[in-house]
Design an enzyme around this catalytic site. Structure first.
Site, PDB file in Angstrom:
ATOM      1  N   ASP A  17      85.828 -21.114  -1.956  1.00 43.52           N
ATOM      2  CA  ASP A  17      86.125 -22.365  -2.616  1.00 43.52           C
ATOM      3  C   ASP A  17      85.643 -22.201  -4.072  1.00 43.52           C
ATOM      4  O   ASP A  17      84.840 -21.309  -4.355  1.00 43.52           O
ATOM      5  CB  ASP A  17      85.359 -23.472  -1.894  1.00 43.52           C
ATOM      6  CG  ASP A  17      85.323 -24.746  -2.668  1.00 43.52           C
ATOM      7  OD1 ASP A  17      86.396 -25.221  -3.058  1.00 43.52           O
ATOM      8  OD2 ASP A  17      84.218 -25.274  -2.894  1.00 43.52           O
ATOM      9  N   ASP A  19      84.866 -25.149  -6.801  1.00 48.30           N
ATOM     10  CA  ASP A  19      83.911 -26.125  -7.328  1.00 48.30           C
ATOM     11  C   ASP A  19      82.756 -26.382  -6.354  1.00 48.30           C
ATOM     12  O   ASP A  19      82.980 -26.734  -5.200  1.00 48.30           O
ATOM     13  CB  ASP A  19      84.635 -27.443  -7.630  1.00 48.30           C
ATOM     14  CG  ASP A  19      85.767 -27.234  -8.631  1.00 48.30           C
ATOM     15  OD1 ASP A  19      85.472 -26.863  -9.767  1.00 48.30           O
ATOM     16  OD2 ASP A  19      86.934 -27.413  -8.245  1.00 48.30           O
TER      17      ASP A  19
END
Ligand SMILES: [Zn+2]
Length: 182
Positions: A17, A19
């Site tokens: 991922d 952020d």
């Protein structure tokens, strides 16, 4: 002589991922100048790179669907991460972005797995040898549904029941993966 080696056609990936996982979480990040790398980013990738893993990023960017940023701006933000790591000879095989609003009902926003299936088709990702690292429940569900092992790094979300491992840092996530290598 018969080799006992089992040939695996697919490749072992660590999927990330973006952020809150690779960079510090900023609400609706739209400014490449606000990218702040996690302090153990380089070390983590070097550990995993030495172990032979390939890398990909899969990120939900509803800021595009919300009209807050263009895909060009999102690509610039992503490039800050890939350029930084490239200076240590670490390369991402792909960076896949879902630009849609949560309400759009698309099949590429995590926890939906179409971007994971794209990695299987285009990059020979083998889920059974691969890992998903993220901070959100949707990342853990995505990894589970794709058939990867899942690691949740501590962030602003609650512990997920779908995480195989919960890690306080990115580096400890990388170290856990190394203990799982065949
Ligand atoms: Zn989407």
């Amino acid at each position: 002589m018969i080799s006992k080696r089992v040939y695996k056609l697919g490749k072992a990936f660590v999927l990330f991922d973006r952020d809150g996982t690779l960079i510090e979480h900023v609400h609706h990040l739209t400014d490449p100048g606000l990218v702040k790398f996690k302090p153990d980013l380089q070390t983590s990738f070097q550990l995993l790179g030495k172990a032979g893993y390939r890398f990909g990023i899969i990120t939900n960017q509803s800021v595009v669907g919300r009209g807050l940023a263009t895909e060009t701006v999102i690509n610039k933000i992503n490039a800050r991460i890939s350029d930084f790591l490239m200076s240590f000879e670490i390369v991402f095989d792909f960076v896949y972005v879902c630009p849609h609003l949560p309400s759009a009902g698309c099949d590429c926003r995590k926890p939906a797995i179409s971007l994971g299936l794209k990695a299987v088709a285009e990059h020979q990702l083998d889920p059974s040898q691969s890992f998903m690292i993220g901070d959100q429940e949707s990342d853990m569900l995505f990894g589970r549904n794709l058939g990867c092992s899942t690691i949740q790094v501590k962030g602003n979300a609650q512990k997920s029941l779908f995480a195989d491992y919960y890690s306080d840092t990115l580096e400890n996530a990388a170290k856990w993966i190394l203990t799982k290598k065949e």
